[in-house]
Design a protein around this motif. Structure first.
Motif, short mmCIF file in Angstrom:
data_model
loop_
_atom_site.label_atom_id
_atom_site.label_comp_id
_atom_site.label_asym_id
_atom_site.label_seq_id
_atom_site.Cartn_x
_atom_site.Cartn_y
_atom_site.Cartn_z
N VAL A 157 -4.49 1.60 -14.58
CA VAL A 157 -4.70 0.90 -13.31
C VAL A 157 -5.48 -0.39 -13.57
CG1 VAL A 157 -5.90 0.98 -11.09
CG2 VAL A 157 -4.53 2.93 -11.83
N LYS A 158 -6.53 -0.31 -14.36
CA LYS A 158 -7.33 -1.49 -14.67
C LYS A 158 -6.50 -2.54 -15.42
CE LYS A 158 -11.95 0.61 -14.80
NZ LYS A 158 -13.11 0.94 -15.68
N ASN A 159 -5.68 -2.08 -16.36
CA ASN A 159 -4.83 -3.01 -17.10
C ASN A 159 -3.81 -3.69 -16.18
OD1 ASN A 159 -6.11 -2.35 -19.49
ND2 ASN A 159 -4.54 -0.91 -20.15
N PHE A 160 -3.27 -2.92 -15.27
CA PHE A 160 -2.31 -3.45 -14.31
C PHE A 160 -2.97 -4.51 -13.43
CE2 PHE A 160 0.41 -3.56 -10.60
CZ PHE A 160 1.68 -3.32 -11.09
N ILE A 161 -4.18 -4.21 -12.96
CA ILE A 161 -4.93 -5.16 -12.13
C ILE A 161 -5.16 -6.47 -12.89
CG2 ILE A 161 -7.19 -5.59 -11.08
CD1 ILE A 161 -7.27 -2.53 -10.47
N GLU A 162 -5.55 -6.35 -14.16
CA GLU A 162 -5.83 -7.54 -14.96
C GLU A 162 -4.55 -8.32 -15.28
OE1 GLU A 162 -7.65 -8.85 -19.32
OE2 GLU A 162 -8.01 -6.83 -18.54
N THR A 163 -3.51 -7.59 -15.68
CA THR A 163 -2.26 -8.25 -16.07
C THR A 163 -1.65 -9.02 -14.92
OG1 THR A 163 -1.81 -6.55 -17.72
CG2 THR A 163 0.07 -7.86 -16.97
N TYR A 164 -1.64 -8.41 -13.73
CA TYR A 164 -0.97 -9.00 -12.58
C TYR A 164 -1.92 -9.64 -11.56
CZ TYR A 164 3.21 -6.70 -14.35
OH TYR A 164 4.26 -6.30 -15.14
N SER A 165 -3.21 -9.74 -11.91
CA SER A 165 -4.21 -10.40 -11.05
C SER A 165 -4.17 -9.85 -9.63
CB SER A 165 -3.97 -11.92 -11.05
OG SER A 165 -4.04 -12.44 -12.35
N ILE A 166 -4.24 -8.53 -9.50
CA ILE A 166 -4.21 -7.87 -8.19
C ILE A 166 -5.50 -8.17 -7.43
CG2 ILE A 166 -3.95 -5.69 -6.97
CD1 ILE A 166 -1.48 -6.53 -8.59
N ASN A 167 -5.37 -8.58 -6.18
CA ASN A 167 -6.51 -8.88 -5.33
C ASN A 167 -7.01 -7.58 -4.69
OD1 ASN A 167 -8.40 -9.83 -3.55
ND2 ASN A 167 -6.98 -11.05 -2.33
N LEU A 168 -8.09 -7.02 -5.23
CA LEU A 168 -8.60 -5.75 -4.74
C LEU A 168 -9.19 -5.85 -3.34
CD1 LEU A 168 -10.35 -4.32 -7.94
CD2 LEU A 168 -8.06 -3.82 -7.07
N SER A 169 -9.63 -7.03 -2.94
CA SER A 169 -10.31 -7.17 -1.65
C SER A 169 -9.38 -6.92 -0.47
CB SER A 169 -10.92 -8.57 -1.52
OG SER A 169 -9.91 -9.56 -1.44
N GLU A 170 -8.05 -7.00 -0.67
CA GLU A 170 -7.13 -6.77 0.42
C GLU A 170 -6.60 -5.33 0.47
OE1 GLU A 170 -4.01 -9.61 -0.07
OE2 GLU A 170 -2.94 -8.39 -1.55
N LEU A 171 -7.03 -4.49 -0.47
CA LEU A 171 -6.54 -3.12 -0.52
C LEU A 171 -7.30 -2.21 0.44
CD1 LEU A 171 -5.97 -2.48 -4.32
CD2 LEU A 171 -4.57 -3.72 -2.68
N ALA A 172 -6.60 -1.25 1.02
CA ALA A 172 -7.25 -0.26 1.87
C ALA A 172 -8.23 0.57 1.06
CB ALA A 172 -6.20 0.64 2.53
N GLU A 173 -7.89 0.84 -0.21
CA GLU A 173 -8.80 1.51 -1.14
C GLU A 173 -8.98 0.62 -2.36
OE1 GLU A 173 -11.35 2.87 -2.75
OE2 GLU A 173 -10.90 4.48 -1.31
N PRO A 174 -10.06 -0.17 -2.40
CA PRO A 174 -10.25 -1.13 -3.49
C PRO A 174 -10.82 -0.53 -4.78
CG PRO A 174 -12.03 -1.33 -1.92
CD PRO A 174 -11.09 -0.31 -1.35
N ASP A 175 -11.22 0.75 -4.75
CA ASP A 175 -11.84 1.38 -5.91
C ASP A 175 -10.77 1.96 -6.83
OD1 ASP A 175 -13.26 2.81 -7.77
OD2 ASP A 175 -14.44 3.96 -6.32
N PRO A 176 -10.58 1.40 -8.04
CA PRO A 176 -9.52 1.88 -8.94
C PRO A 176 -9.69 3.35 -9.34
CG PRO A 176 -10.35 -0.25 -9.67
CD PRO A 176 -11.27 0.23 -8.59
N THR A 177 -10.90 3.87 -9.28
CA THR A 177 -11.12 5.26 -9.70
C THR A 177 -10.59 6.27 -8.69
OG1 THR A 177 -13.31 5.46 -8.63
CG2 THR A 177 -13.24 4.53 -10.86
N LYS A 178 -10.21 5.82 -7.51
CA LYS A 178 -9.77 6.73 -6.46
C LYS A 178 -8.27 7.04 -6.51
CE LYS A 178 -13.84 7.11 -4.64
NZ LYS A 178 -14.18 6.55 -3.33
N TYR A 179 -7.56 6.44 -7.44
CA TYR A 179 -6.12 6.66 -7.52
C TYR A 179 -5.81 7.74 -8.56
CZ TYR A 179 -5.77 2.46 -4.70
OH TYR A 179 -5.90 1.54 -3.67
N ARG A 180 -5.11 8.80 -8.13
CA ARG A 180 -4.83 9.95 -9.00
C ARG A 180 -3.80 9.63 -10.07
NH1 ARG A 180 -2.00 13.45 -7.21
NH2 ARG A 180 -2.56 15.15 -8.66
N THR A 181 -2.82 8.83 -9.73
CA THR A 181 -1.75 8.50 -10.66
C THR A 181 -1.49 7.00 -10.62
OG1 THR A 181 0.07 8.67 -9.07
CG2 THR A 181 -0.64 10.71 -10.15
N MET A 182 -0.72 6.51 -11.60
CA MET A 182 -0.37 5.10 -11.62
C MET A 182 0.50 4.75 -10.43
SD MET A 182 -0.84 2.27 -13.16
CE MET A 182 -0.16 0.70 -12.64
#
Length: 403
Positions: A157-182
């Motif tokens: 998840v972290k690699n995906f965020i970095e590779t694709y420059s995902i804007n976490l501030s617009e996510l309903a759940e911005p915490d990467p640790t809360k996602y069970r699967t990719m």
């Protein structure tokens, strides 16, 4: 000279062809050697399932080998990539800017299989192109639904965020640790106000169904001249029902094609409303890439791929209703199509979430009957007629019904 991608405009000069072929062969060899494990943490270094900085760095290294060809400027390299099915030019709406979108490694592999099939078949030891693409897509689904190793999930998840420059501030759940699967992260939800719906109270407006690259056409004939080159493409094949097509989508029906790339928010939304949900047809098919370089070839991608066809009864004026087809098309590394607001008989509004795609890039095609008199916005028409996609987001206006 502009960044045209029409065949022949940027044909390789002496020395370039060999460099392109060598680089592509090296890419396929490296990408093909992936682990047989279906665990997320064991997917191979720079493999088809690794959207990571490692993969990005490998791409840069491969890119630099081509750039080392004497006299090969960056703009020239981008044009050659577009010419040889390795990326696309995209227009940024409201500006004069274009960006070059390079394909993810797995999609480049898929393109190689499609256009250099005999060589790739031998290399990868599969009986056919369809076999290897289906196998890759099925295995990808298992990997990205794997929750057995939370640490591996978080790293991806972290690699995906970095590779694709995902804007976490617009996510309903911005915490990467809360996602069970990719996949949980891939079809992540956004905050309710992250995608404003253009002129939300105007029922005549047609808006973008997704964060995507869009092309629009007033009729199928225009689309097949400029964009969709497969010989078997027709609305009857697309919706999987000749009677339905004859009855609801005669000649003169308009098309909007929404292509999602891996970096995009992968939930899709109703482009019109108010509307009443009709039945869904499930059409079996293959897992070809829906990248423009495949669509623009003599290759029936949209009508060959696995897809779901949802019908909507739309009332743009509040009186007369018109049937709209909303076709969700699976593709390379997209193993599932999900629906969240598609219960037959239910009422939906424009901009309401309709469903989602699992990992990969994919496409939605919306079909509007002639009597709905949908007129697409002029900037989108201009770009589409010049075989250029335009970047739009969920809820952006793309046209209006003049019925």
């Amino acid at each position: 000279m502009g960044h045209e991608t029409q065949a022949g405009v940027h044909a390789p000069i002496e020395g370039e062809q060999e460099s392109l072929v060598s680089a592509l062969e090296g890419l396929v060899s490296n990408t093909a050697q992936h682990s047989s494990s279906d665990k997320l943490g064991s997917s191979a270094h720079n493999g088809p399932y690794t959207p990571a900085p490692t993969s990005k760095n490998e791409h840069k290294s491969w890119w630099s080998k081509l750039a080392s060809v004497e006299g090969l400027a960056q703009s020239r390299l981008d044009d050659l990539f577009a010419e040889h099915h390795l990326g696309n030019w995209i227009a940024i709406r409201g500006t004069n800017e274009k960006i070059f979108e390079s394909m993810p490694i797995a999609v480049r592999l898929g393109m190689h299989l499609l256009f250099f099939g005999s060589k790739a078949t031998s290399l990868l030891r599969y009986n056919s192109v369809e076999d290897v693409l289906e196998s890759m897509s099925a295995r990808q689904g298992r990997i990205y639904d794997d929750a057995s190793d939370p640490e591996a999930v978080l790293q991806h998840v972290k690699n995906f965020i970095e590779t694709y420059s995902i804007n976490l501030s617009e996510l309903a759940e911005p915490d990467p640790t809360k996602y069970r699967t990719m996949n949980d992260f891939f079809y992540r939800k956004l905050k309710s106000d992250a995608r404003p719906i253009a002129d939300a109270d105007n029922s005549r407006i047609v808006s973008s169904a997704a964060d995507c690259r869009i092309t629009v056409f007033d009729n199928v004939e225009s689309a097949t001249k400029v964009w969709i080159k497969g010989k078997k493409f027709s609305l009857a094949h697309l919706v999987g029902d000749a009677n339905l097509a004859d009855r609801c989508f005669p000649p003169g029906s308009a098309l909007a094609i929404f292509r999602l790339a891996p970096a995009d928010y992968h939930r899709y939304h109703h482009p019109v409303g108010p509307a009443t949900v009709g039945p869904i047809r499930h059409e079996k098919g293959e897992y070809y890439t829906v990248n423009p370089q495949a669509v623009n070839q003599n290759f029936d991608v949209f009508t060959a791929n696995r897809r779901d066809v949802l019908l909507l009864d739309w009332k743009p004026s509040g009186a007369q209703s018109y049937t709209v087809a909303f076709v969700a098309i699976g593709a390379l590394l997209v193993g599932s199509i999900g629906w969240s607001a598609a219960t037959q008989g239910s009422a939906v509004t424009r901009g309401e979430e309709a469903g989602w795609f699992a990992y990969g890039g994919s496409t939605i095609v919306a079909v509007f009957p002639p009597e709905a008199k949908v007129k697409f916005d002029q900037d989108l028409i201009h770009n589409s007629q010049n075989a250029l996609e335009t970047m739009v987001r969920v809820g952006d206006r793309i046209g209006i019904s003049e019925a």
